[in-house]
Design an enzyme around this catalytic site. Structure first.
Site, PDB file in Angstrom:
ATOM      1  N   LYS A  84      45.795  28.448 -26.506  1.00 30.01           N
ATOM      2  CA  LYS A  84      46.372  27.617 -27.559  1.00 30.01           C
ATOM      3  C   LYS A  84      45.450  27.627 -28.775  1.00 30.01           C
ATOM      4  O   LYS A  84      44.266  27.290 -28.665  1.00 30.01           O
ATOM      5  CB  LYS A  84      46.577  26.182 -27.065  1.00 30.01           C
ATOM      6  CG  LYS A  84      47.622  26.081 -25.977  1.00 30.01           C
ATOM      7  CD  LYS A  84      47.937  24.629 -25.664  1.00 30.01           C
ATOM      8  CE  LYS A  84      48.881  24.533 -24.471  1.00 30.01           C
ATOM      9  NZ  LYS A  84      49.124  23.127 -24.086  1.00 30.01           N
TER      10      LYS A  84
ATOM     11  N   ARG B 243      39.763  23.959 -23.706  1.00 22.90           N
ATOM     12  CA  ARG B 243      38.622  24.815 -23.329  1.00 22.90           C
ATOM     13  C   ARG B 243      37.578  24.089 -22.481  1.00 22.90           C
ATOM     14  O   ARG B 243      36.550  24.669 -22.094  1.00 22.90           O
ATOM     15  CB  ARG B 243      38.000  25.448 -24.591  1.00 22.90           C
ATOM     16  CG  ARG B 243      37.127  26.652 -24.325  1.00 22.90           C
ATOM     17  CD  ARG B 243      36.909  27.512 -25.556  1.00 22.90           C
ATOM     18  NE  ARG B 243      38.075  28.372 -25.785  1.00 22.90           N
ATOM     19  CZ  ARG B 243      38.235  29.151 -26.867  1.00 22.90           C
ATOM     20  NH1 ARG B 243      37.320  29.164 -27.808  1.00 22.90           N
ATOM     21  NH2 ARG B 243      39.314  29.902 -27.001  1.00 22.90           N
ATOM     22  N   THR B 244      37.795  22.832 -22.189  1.00 26.19           N
ATOM     23  CA  THR B 244      36.808  22.038 -21.443  1.00 26.19           C
ATOM     24  C   THR B 244      36.564  22.619 -20.054  1.00 26.19           C
ATOM     25  O   THR B 244      35.418  22.763 -19.617  1.00 26.19           O
ATOM     26  CB  THR B 244      37.304  20.580 -21.319  1.00 26.19           C
ATOM     27  OG1 THR B 244      37.566  20.091 -22.622  1.00 26.19           O
ATOM     28  CG2 THR B 244      36.282  19.711 -20.629  1.00 26.19           C
TER      29      THR B 244
ATOM     30  N   PRO C 221      56.374  28.425 -14.292  1.00 24.70           N
ATOM     31  CA  PRO C 221      57.468  28.421 -13.314  1.00 24.70           C
ATOM     32  C   PRO C 221      57.123  27.702 -12.009  1.00 24.70           C
ATOM     33  O   PRO C 221      58.001  27.102 -11.384  1.00 24.70           O
ATOM     34  CB  PRO C 221      57.742  29.917 -13.075  1.00 24.70           C
ATOM     35  CG  PRO C 221      56.485  30.628 -13.494  1.00 24.70           C
ATOM     36  CD  PRO C 221      55.925  29.804 -14.611  1.00 24.70           C
TER      37      PRO C 221
ATOM     38  N   ASP D 117      42.479  31.806 -15.424  1.00 18.74           N
ATOM     39  CA  ASP D 117      43.198  30.526 -15.438  1.00 18.74           C
ATOM     40  C   ASP D 117      44.522  30.734 -16.166  1.00 18.74           C
ATOM     41  O   ASP D 117      44.738  31.780 -16.779  1.00 18.74           O
ATOM     42  CB  ASP D 117      42.359  29.434 -16.104  1.00 18.74           C
ATOM     43  CG  ASP D 117      42.672  28.046 -15.533  1.00 18.74           C
ATOM     44  OD1 ASP D 117      43.675  27.912 -14.793  1.00 18.74           O
ATOM     45  OD2 ASP D 117      41.941  27.102 -15.826  1.00 18.74           O
ATOM     46  N   GLU D 118      45.417  29.764 -16.078  1.00 20.91           N
ATOM     47  CA  GLU D 118      46.712  29.976 -16.727  1.00 20.91           C
ATOM     48  C   GLU D 118      46.643  29.716 -18.223  1.00 20.91           C
ATOM     49  O   GLU D 118      47.259  30.423 -19.000  1.00 20.91           O
ATOM     50  CB  GLU D 118      47.828  29.178 -16.023  1.00 20.91           C
ATOM     51  CG  GLU D 118      48.089  27.758 -16.466  1.00 20.91           C
ATOM     52  CD  GLU D 118      47.131  26.745 -15.888  1.00 20.91           C
ATOM     53  OE1 GLU D 118      45.903  26.997 -15.856  1.00 20.91           O
ATOM     54  OE2 GLU D 118      47.592  25.645 -15.505  1.00 20.91           O
TER      55      GLU D 118
ATOM     56  N   GLU E  84      55.768  25.082 -11.577  1.00 18.90           N
ATOM     57  CA  GLU E  84      55.940  23.623 -11.698  1.00 18.90           C
ATOM     58  C   GLU E  84      57.410  23.237 -11.839  1.00 18.90           C
ATOM     59  O   GLU E  84      57.729  22.056 -11.944  1.00 18.90           O
ATOM     60  CB  GLU E  84      55.164  23.110 -12.925  1.00 18.90           C
ATOM     61  CG  GLU E  84      53.658  23.219 -12.752  1.00 18.90           C
ATOM     62  CD  GLU E  84      52.879  22.995 -14.037  1.00 18.90           C
ATOM     63  OE1 GLU E  84      53.494  22.910 -15.111  1.00 18.90           O
ATOM     64  OE2 GLU E  84      51.644  22.910 -13.954  1.00 18.90           O
TER      65      GLU E  84
ATOM     66  N   ASP F 284      44.212  28.253 -21.739  1.00 20.70           N
ATOM     67  CA  ASP F 284      43.037  27.736 -22.416  1.00 20.70           C
ATOM     68  C   ASP F 284      43.547  26.709 -23.425  1.00 20.70           C
ATOM     69  O   ASP F 284      44.019  27.064 -24.499  1.00 20.70           O
ATOM     70  CB  ASP F 284      42.292  28.884 -23.114  1.00 20.70           C
ATOM     71  CG  ASP F 284      41.077  28.395 -23.896  1.00 20.70           C
ATOM     72  OD1 ASP F 284      40.862  27.171 -23.976  1.00 20.70           O
ATOM     73  OD2 ASP F 284      40.353  29.256 -24.432  1.00 20.70           O
ATOM     74  N   ASP F 285      43.465  25.451 -23.028  1.00 17.08           N
ATOM     75  CA  ASP F 285      43.995  24.369 -23.857  1.00 17.08           C
ATOM     76  C   ASP F 285      42.844  23.794 -24.686  1.00 17.08           C
ATOM     77  O   ASP F 285      42.535  24.288 -25.762  1.00 17.08           O
ATOM     78  CB  ASP F 285      44.648  23.339 -22.919  1.00 17.08           C
ATOM     79  CG  ASP F 285      45.413  22.266 -23.669  1.00 17.08           C
ATOM     80  OD1 ASP F 285      45.147  22.055 -24.858  1.00 17.08           O
ATOM     81  OD2 ASP F 285      46.283  21.596 -23.065  1.00 17.08           O
TER      82      ASP F 285
END
Lengths: 213, 213
Positions: free
Chosen positions: B159, B119-120, B191, B113-114, B193, B116-117
């Site tokens: 993050k 993590r959900t 990029p 994935d791009e 986006e 891990d914010d």
């Protein structure tokens, strides 16, 4: 036979090709589902989605399918000639269990790939998806809905060459086939395959400068 | 609360992050299947595949899944506080009908994935894939094979923040969690986006120059 010309395409080229094609795609086709043919279609499909998004509307969903093309050289019986054979293998297909967006009926479905070379893979994708639509329409007891499902194609590059695969004629007459660029039988070097991306960009810039002279 | 810092990431940054992480991934995990979480995982997964390919070996197959995260603000009963709720929706899952590479048993599977914010999404992906593995193992009459299936994670950015999702501890101790970069709670501008990619690149270059001073 001389080696084909190598065409170096940068990421920003890909980005801008998607950007430049988006208004035409929105005007002529208005897709409500993208189907990315992996692995080459992943990058253009993701970029294209950004440019197809309308303010206030949700993103157009992307479904990925995986197709591999094996070109085998078969000898025709009784002939000394080698006939190029083609075989497409599915590595992934649509997941019909997950969500309503795999209900294809009545949708405008844009199939996205990086290149239309021999057209074999695209023919396979379209004919198999048409079969799925027929099946869904029959299952739903509404066979008339099959006709309302439209397929379109977006590729970054269409090679102007003899094609082995055939696409429905109306895809062209109804402007549902969109290539960002039509090129000769060149060897496309896409950036995601580059081992040295700076050198790749340098070669692309060099070719661009040479073309201007 | 001040607005989060915007971090501009160019395509070539993404490309080089995948390139830089590939040797470690090959050494520590040796994946034989990539699972791209769409849409953000499409681009890194496709690039990463180029760098994981060993000479003379076939490409590592990629399967795409689609997950959407909806963050809803729910009020806990009897409490004035707003509790951040999370709901992951599947838009596509693995296609188990197509090919042997959706046989997960005994494989090393790298989820891509791009970012891990919270993590959900990653927690959801891992726990659902583990369920699929158990199911396949039981079906095959070889429940012991479930244990031999290993999951790893590759993200461009992790993050460093409070996570809502939890991943199996051994993923970290066994070096099966790989982030190309660990960052603060910044707003990642990828990029694909970018509506103006030249301006995006300019902002990325500006930030890079400022960081050097």
């Amino acid at each position: 036979m001389s080696a084909p010309v190598r065409k170096y395409i940068t990421y920003n080229d890909v980005h801008k090709m998607c950007q430049a094609s988006a208004p035409q795609i929105l005007e002529d086709f208005q897709p409500n589902l993208l189907i990315a043919i992996g692995g080459g279609g992943y990058v253009p499909a993701r970029i294209l989605r950004s440019f197809l998004k309308k303010t206030g509307s949700p993103n157009i969903p992307i479904q990925a399918i995986g197709l591999s093309l094996y070109e085998t050289l078969e000898t025709a019986p009784g002939s000394p000639e080698e006939v190029p054979g083609t075989k497409v293998t599915r590595t992934q297909w649509l997941d019909f269990t997950s969500l309503s967006n795999t209900n294809l009926l009545g949708k405008n479905i844009l199939i996205v790939d990086e290149v239309d070379d021999t057209r074999t893979t695209l023919q396979y994708a379209v004919q198999e998806l048409v079969k799925d639509v027929m099946e869904q329409a029959v299952k739903a007891g509404k066979p008339e809905l099959a006709k309302e499902t439209k397929f379109g194609i977006f590729v970054l590059h269409n090679k102007d060459k003899q094609k082995n695969g055939v696409l429905p004629e109306e895809m062209f007459t109804e402007k549902r086939y969109i290539a960002a660029e039509t090129i000769g039988d060149e060897w496309c070097c896409y950036p995601w395959e580059a081992i040295d991306i700076d050198e790749h960009d340098r070669l692309a810039a060099e070719a661009r400068a040479a073309a201007k002279q």
